[in-house]
Design an enzyme around this catalytic site. Structure first.
Site, PDB file in Angstrom:
ATOM      1  N   THR A 389      65.856 -13.207 108.526  1.00 42.74           N
ATOM      2  CA  THR A 389      66.318 -14.585 108.398  1.00 42.74           C
ATOM      3  C   THR A 389      65.506 -15.446 109.358  1.00 42.74           C
ATOM      4  O   THR A 389      64.299 -15.495 109.224  1.00 42.74           O
ATOM      5  CB  THR A 389      67.843 -14.692 108.530  1.00 42.74           C
ATOM      6  OG1 THR A 389      68.229 -14.052 109.722  1.00 42.74           O
ATOM      7  CG2 THR A 389      68.541 -14.044 107.379  1.00 42.74           C
ATOM      8  N   THR A 407      71.241 -17.553 109.545  1.00 43.01           N
ATOM      9  CA  THR A 407      70.980 -16.567 108.491  1.00 43.01           C
ATOM     10  C   THR A 407      71.711 -16.850 107.193  1.00 43.01           C
ATOM     11  O   THR A 407      72.761 -17.509 107.189  1.00 43.01           O
ATOM     12  CB  THR A 407      71.412 -15.165 109.024  1.00 43.01           C
ATOM     13  OG1 THR A 407      71.158 -14.187 108.047  1.00 43.01           O
ATOM     14  CG2 THR A 407      72.881 -15.127 109.390  1.00 43.01           C
ATOM     15  N   GLU A 409      71.562 -13.832 105.574  1.00 41.09           N
ATOM     16  CA  GLU A 409      71.528 -12.358 105.547  1.00 41.09           C
ATOM     17  C   GLU A 409      70.217 -11.845 104.962  1.00 41.09           C
ATOM     18  O   GLU A 409      69.251 -11.744 105.675  1.00 41.09           O
ATOM     19  CB  GLU A 409      72.731 -11.780 104.799  1.00 41.09           C
ATOM     20  CG  GLU A 409      73.311 -10.535 105.465  1.00 41.09           C
ATOM     21  CD  GLU A 409      72.422  -9.305 105.466  1.00 41.09           C
ATOM     22  OE1 GLU A 409      72.120  -8.809 106.559  1.00 41.09           O
ATOM     23  OE2 GLU A 409      72.070  -8.822 104.396  1.00 41.09           O
ATOM     24  N   ASP A 431      77.163  -6.955 105.840  1.00 42.12           N
ATOM     25  CA  ASP A 431      77.063  -6.515 107.238  1.00 42.12           C
ATOM     26  C   ASP A 431      78.319  -5.765 107.692  1.00 42.12           C
ATOM     27  O   ASP A 431      78.346  -5.174 108.764  1.00 42.12           O
ATOM     28  CB  ASP A 431      76.812  -7.704 108.178  1.00 42.12           C
ATOM     29  CG  ASP A 431      75.326  -8.051 108.273  1.00 42.12           C
ATOM     30  OD1 ASP A 431      74.505  -7.295 107.718  1.00 42.12           O
ATOM     31  OD2 ASP A 431      74.986  -9.064 108.907  1.00 42.12           O
ATOM     32  N   SER A 451      73.854  -8.449 114.163  1.00 46.20           N
ATOM     33  CA  SER A 451      72.887  -7.991 115.173  1.00 46.20           C
ATOM     34  C   SER A 451      72.176  -9.170 115.813  1.00 46.20           C
ATOM     35  O   SER A 451      71.281  -8.969 116.639  1.00 46.20           O
ATOM     36  CB  SER A 451      71.833  -7.109 114.523  1.00 46.20           C
ATOM     37  OG  SER A 451      72.425  -5.986 113.970  1.00 46.20           O
ATOM     38  N   GLY A 472      67.762  -8.246 110.898  1.00 42.86           N
ATOM     39  CA  GLY A 472      68.898  -7.323 110.787  1.00 42.86           C
ATOM     40  C   GLY A 472      69.037  -6.515 112.070  1.00 42.86           C
ATOM     41  O   GLY A 472      68.889  -7.052 113.173  1.00 42.86           O
TER      42      GLY A 472
HETATM   43  N1  GLU Z   1      72.750 -10.418 108.729  1.00 38.63           N
HETATM   44  C1  GLU Z   1      71.987 -10.095 109.880  1.00 38.63           C
HETATM   45  C2  GLU Z   1      72.873 -10.014 111.109  1.00 38.63           C
HETATM   46  O1  GLU Z   1      73.734 -10.831 111.278  1.00 38.63           O
HETATM   47  C3  GLU Z   1      70.959 -11.094 110.173  1.00 38.63           C
HETATM   48  C4  GLU Z   1      69.774 -10.876 109.360  1.00 38.63           C
HETATM   49  C5  GLU Z   1      68.600 -11.413 110.097  1.00 38.63           C
HETATM   50  O2  GLU Z   1      68.723 -12.249 110.924  1.00 38.63           O
HETATM   51  O3  GLU Z   1      67.514 -11.014 109.786  1.00 38.63           O
HETATM   52  O4  GLU Z   1      72.666  -9.159 111.895  1.00 38.63           O
END
Ligand code: GLU
Length: 670
Positions: A389, A407, A409, A431, A451, A472
Site C-alpha cells: 500500500t 492502505t 490492503e 488481515d 503490520s 503487509g
Molecule cells: N493490510 C496491511 C496491514 O495492515 C497493509 C498492507 C500494506 O501496507 O502493504 O498490515
C-alpha cells in the site's frame, strides 16, 4: 585576541556537520518543511500546503486525498490507516487510528468454506465479505480538526483537480494495473476506469476520474457525512452487498476513529515511538531492535552473513510472538509491557545461536513478565501474500512530524469500485486470521491485526526521524532495517532506504533484495537458511530526517515507485524507473538442498565425465564445510578448482541423487 575572537565566532556560526547519523553530507537541507511521498503529484500537493503556511497535519491530509487520486491502487477513502503525529509544542506523539472495522454481521467462521477450511486468499480477498468499514476519510478529518490548521474543504481542492483533469499513468501504476487486470475486471466498474475498452492503461496514458471528482466534490460540500451517512455510503453498501458482503449503512454510521497512545522504547540512546495495537508493527519492531541491541552490529556490517543471520533469527523470534499475542486490544489484552521487557528480551536473545539457524522457534511467554500467569499461546502462521500500500512522511517548519501508513490492503484492494463514485474498496478483513480460535479471529466491530508501522524516532525528546513502509507483514522488516541502517550502520537516510533488505518471518524461507553478495547468501544457506531463488523488492520506505545540530531537514524515498522528496526551500528529487536486473544465465544443472536451489552462477557449474562439479570454494561455503579434506577430488579448469557435488555432499552426510536427464542434483539431509 582578535584572531581567536573571529575563530570563536566561526565555530559558533558554522554548522557542525555529520554528528547525527542519517544526515546526507552533500545535500543542502530544507528549513521550511519537507515531504517524502511515493508519488510526485501527491508530494507536490503536500509541499504546496506547507509553503502556504499549513502544518504537517494539513499537508498529510492533502497528500492522502491526492494519493487517493494519483495512486488509487494503494490507499483512499475506501480504506484505513494510522497517522502518527508528533506535536512540537506539546512534545507529544499521538496516533489517529482510522483502521477498518469488521461490520456487525461479521463472524469468526466467515472465511471458511463448506468443509470448514479457510478459503484461499486469492478467492477470499475479491469478495464483498473482505471489505471492512472504511475509516480514512473520517480519520483525515479528525486529524485536521484536532491538530490541523485548515479545513477538509480547503485541503481537498488539489485532489478534485487531479481527478478532473487527470494524472499521467507512471511506470509503476501501469505495472500494477496490468498485474491486477483480472481482479479489476471481475467486478466490472474498476475495469472500466483502469482498463477502458478492456485495455489496461499504459504508462503515459491520462487517467481521468470524473466519478471520483464528483465524490470528492460531494465531500467538500457535505463533509464525511456524505460517505458515512449519505449517498456515497448508500452506493458503497449496495455494492458490498452485491459482491457478497453484509455491510450496512448502520455499520458506516457506527464507524469510530480512535486516538491511540503509541508504543515506545529506546535504542542506542534514541527513543523509537511506533504503532501499537491494533497493529503488530510497533511491538514487533521494538522487539527486533532490542534483540539486535545486544550485538556489535556495526563491526560486522549491514550486509555481512553474521549480521544478517542474527537479524533473520531476531525476526523469527519477534514474528512468533506477533502471531500469538498481537491483535486488536479493544477485544483481547496484549502484553505490551512483557513483550519488550528487558529480562524477557534477554531470555529470547539466548535462543539465537551464532552460526546455526534455530529450526524450532516458538512464541515466548511475555505475560509472565507482567506478573501474570503463563499463557498457552495459540500460534497461527501468517500465510497471506505480501501486499503493497503506501507510506509517507512529513515535517513542517515548526518541527511537527507526521508518519502515515495508509492502505486499502492489497494492490487495488478488493478490486471492487463503488459504481458511480469512482473509488476502490479495501479487502482489509483478510488481515484477520481466516480460521477461528486465535486473538486475531474475525469478530463484529473489531479491527483486523495490522503490520503497519508508522514510526517516529526522537533524540533527547527532539524530533529526529519519521519513517514507515507498506508491504503487509514485511513492513516491520523494512522499517526495522531502515532504522538499523541509520542508527547502527550510520548510513545517510537515502542509502539506508536503498540498501538491500531481507524478510523472513518464519524458518526457513528468506526473501531478499538484489545486492547481497553470493558468498553471503551461500554462507547463510550453509547455516540452514533458505534464500529464495530470485531477489525481489521488499517494502517501499519514505522517511524524513532532521539534523538537530544545524536545523536542516532531509528526506529519503524508495526507488521501487516514483518516490519523491520535496523540501519547501531546498531538496527536490523523484526516482525514475530502475533498470530491471539482468536475468541470470542458465547453468548446466541445478543444485538443490531439501528441494531449495542454491544460487550458483552458470560459470561455477561444470559437467565433467557426466558428473556435476561446482567451484570448490562456493560449494564448501554453501554446505558449511570448511575442511580441506576434499583436495584429492579437486579438478582444475580455467585456473579454478571444482569439486564433485555427489562425493562431497555424501561425505558430509547428505543423501544425493543426480538426475542427469533433468539436470538436477538433489541433496537431502534428514
Ligand atoms: N493490510 C496491511 C496491514 O495492515 C497493509 C498492507 C500494506 O501496507 O502493504 O498490515
Amino acid at each position: 585576541m582578535l584572531i581567536s575572537g573571529v575563530a570563536a565566532f566561526l565555530l559558533l556560526a558554522t554548522p557542525v556537520h555529520g554528528k547525527m547519523p542519517g544526515i546526507p553530507k552533500e545535500t543542502t537541507g530544507a528549513t521550511k518543511g519537507i515531504v517524502a511521498v511515493s508519488h510526485p503529484a501527491a508530494a507536490q500537493v503536500g509541499k504546496d500546503i506547507l509553503q502556504q503556511g499549513g502544518n504537517a497535519v494539513d499537508a498529510a491530509a492533502g497528500i492522502q486525498l491526492a494519493l487517493a487520486v494519483v495512486e488509487p491502487q494503494m490507499s483512499g477513502i475506501g480504506g484505513g490507516g494510522f497517522m502518527m503525529i508528533y506535536l512540537k509544542d506539546k512534545q507529544k506523539i499521538t496516533v489517529i487510528d482510522s483502521r477498518e472495522m469488521a461490520p456487525r454481521k461479521a463472524d469468526p467462521k466467515m472465511f471458511l468454506d463448506a468443509a470448514g477450511k479457510p478459503v484461499p486468499f486469492e478467492q477470499r480477498h475479491t469478495n464483498g465479505k473482505a471489505v471492512g468499514v472504511p475509516g480514512t476519510l473520517l480519520g483525515v478529518e479528525t486529524a485536521l480538526k484536532q491538530y490541523g490548521t485548515k479545513k477538509l474543504a480547503e485541503i481537498i481542492d488539489p485532489a478534485i483537480e487531479l481527478a478532473e483533469t487527470g494524472v499521467t499513468v507512471n511506470w509503476i501504476t501501469a505495472k500494477h494495473i496490468k498485474d491486477s487486470e483480472d481482479k479489476l475486471k471481475k467486478h466490472k466498474t474498476a475495469g472500466e476506469v483502469f482498463a477502458p475498452g478492456g485495455k489496461p492503461l499504459e504508462e503515459g496514458a491520462l487517467l481521468v476520474q470524473p466519478d471520483l471528482a464528483k465524490t470528492l466534490k460531494l465531500i467538500k460540500e457535505k463533509g464525511p457525512d456524505a460517505l458515512y451517512r449519505g449517498e456515497i455510503g448508500a452506493a458503497l453498501v449496495k455494492e458490498v452487498q452485491r459482491t457478497g458482503g453484509a455491510m450496512t449503512l448502520e455499520d458506516l454510521k457506527h464507524y469510530v476513529v480512535k486516538e491511540r497512545e503509541p508504543v515506545r522504547d529506546t535504542f542506542r540512546g534514541y527513543e523509537v515511538v511506533s504503532m501499537g495495537p491494533p497493529s503488530s508493527g510497533g511491538l514487533t519492531l521494538l522487539q527486533i531492535l532490542k534483540l539486535m541491541e545486544g550485538y556489535d552490529n556495526k563491526q560486522d556490517g549491514p550486509l555481512s552473513a553474521a549480521y544478517l543471520h542474527r537479524l533473520i533469527e531476531a525476526n523469527h523470534l519477534a514474528y512468533a510472538d506477533r502471531a500469538a499475542y498481537m491483535a486488536d486490544e479493544d477485544f483481547y489484552p496484549v502484553p505490551k509491557k512483557g513483550l519488550i521487557d528487558k529480562e524477557y528480551i534477554n531470555e529470547r536473545r539466548k535462543l539465537i545461536q551464532p552460526d546455526r539457524v534455530n529450526t524450532d522457534v516458538k512464541a515466548g511467554d511475555p505475560w509472565q513478565y507482567e506478573g501474570k500467569k503463563a499463557v498457552q499461546a495459540l500460534s497461527l502462521t501468517d500465510v497471506t501474500p505480501v501486499k503493497q500500500t503506501t507510506h509517507f512522511s512529513v515535517m513542517d517548519k515548526w518541527g511537527n512530524l507526521v508518519s502515515y501508513t495508509t492502505t486499502i490492503e492489497d494492490v487495488f484492494g478488493s478490486g471492487i469500485m463503488v459504481p458511480g463514485y469512482g473509488f476502490m474498496l479495501n479487502n482489509e478483513l483478510t488481515d484477520f486470521d481466516a480460521a477461528p480460535g486465535g486473538v486475531n479471529q474475525v469478530e463484529p466491530g473489531k479491527r483486523p491485526r495490522s503490520s503497519m508501522t508508522p514510526t517516529i524516532v526522537l533524540k533527547d525528546g527532539q524530533p529526529f526521524m519519521a519513517v514507515g513502509s507498506p508491504g503487509g507483514s514485511t513492513i516491520i522488516a523494512s522499517v526495522s532495517q531502515t532504522i538499523l541502517n541509520v542508527l547502527e550502520h550510520e548510513m545517510p537516510i537515502q542509502e539506508a532506504i536503498l540498501s538491500p533488505r531481507i524478510f523472513s518471518s518464519t524458518y526457513p524461507i528468506v526473501s531478499w533484495e538484489d545486492g547481497i553478495e553470493q558468498d553471503v547468501v551461500l554462507k547463510l544457506m550453509g547455516m540452514g537458511h533458505v534464500f529464495r531463488e530470485q531477489p525481489e523488492n521488499i517494502g517501499n520506505v519514505q522517511a524524513v530526517i532532521y539534523d538537530l545540530e544545524n536545523g536542516k531537514m532531509y528526506g529519503g524515498a524508495d526507488n521501487t515507485r516514483e518516490g519523491t522528496v520535496l523540501g519547501v526551500d531546498a531538496v527536490a528529487f523523484s526516482w525514475a524507473e530502475p533498470a530491471a536486473p539482468k536475468a541470470a544465465e542458465k547453468g548446466a544443472f541445478v543444485v538443490q538442498v531439501n528441494g531449495h536451489p542454491y544460487p550458483f552462477t552458470a560459470n561455477q557449474l561444470l559437467l565433467w565425465n557426466g558428473e556435476p562439479y561446482v567451484q570448490a570454494d562456493k560449494l564448501l561455503l554453501g554446505l558449511n564445510a570448511r575442511q580441506a579434506s576434499f583436495s584429492a577430488d579437486e579438478i582444475k579448469r580455467d585456473g579454478r578448482l571444482f569439486l564433485p557435488v555427489k562425493r562431497v555432499a555424501e561425505a558430509l552426510g547428505y543423501t544425493v541423487t543426480w538426475k542427469a536427464r533433468e539436470a538436477v542434483v538433489s541433496l537431502q539431509k534428514p
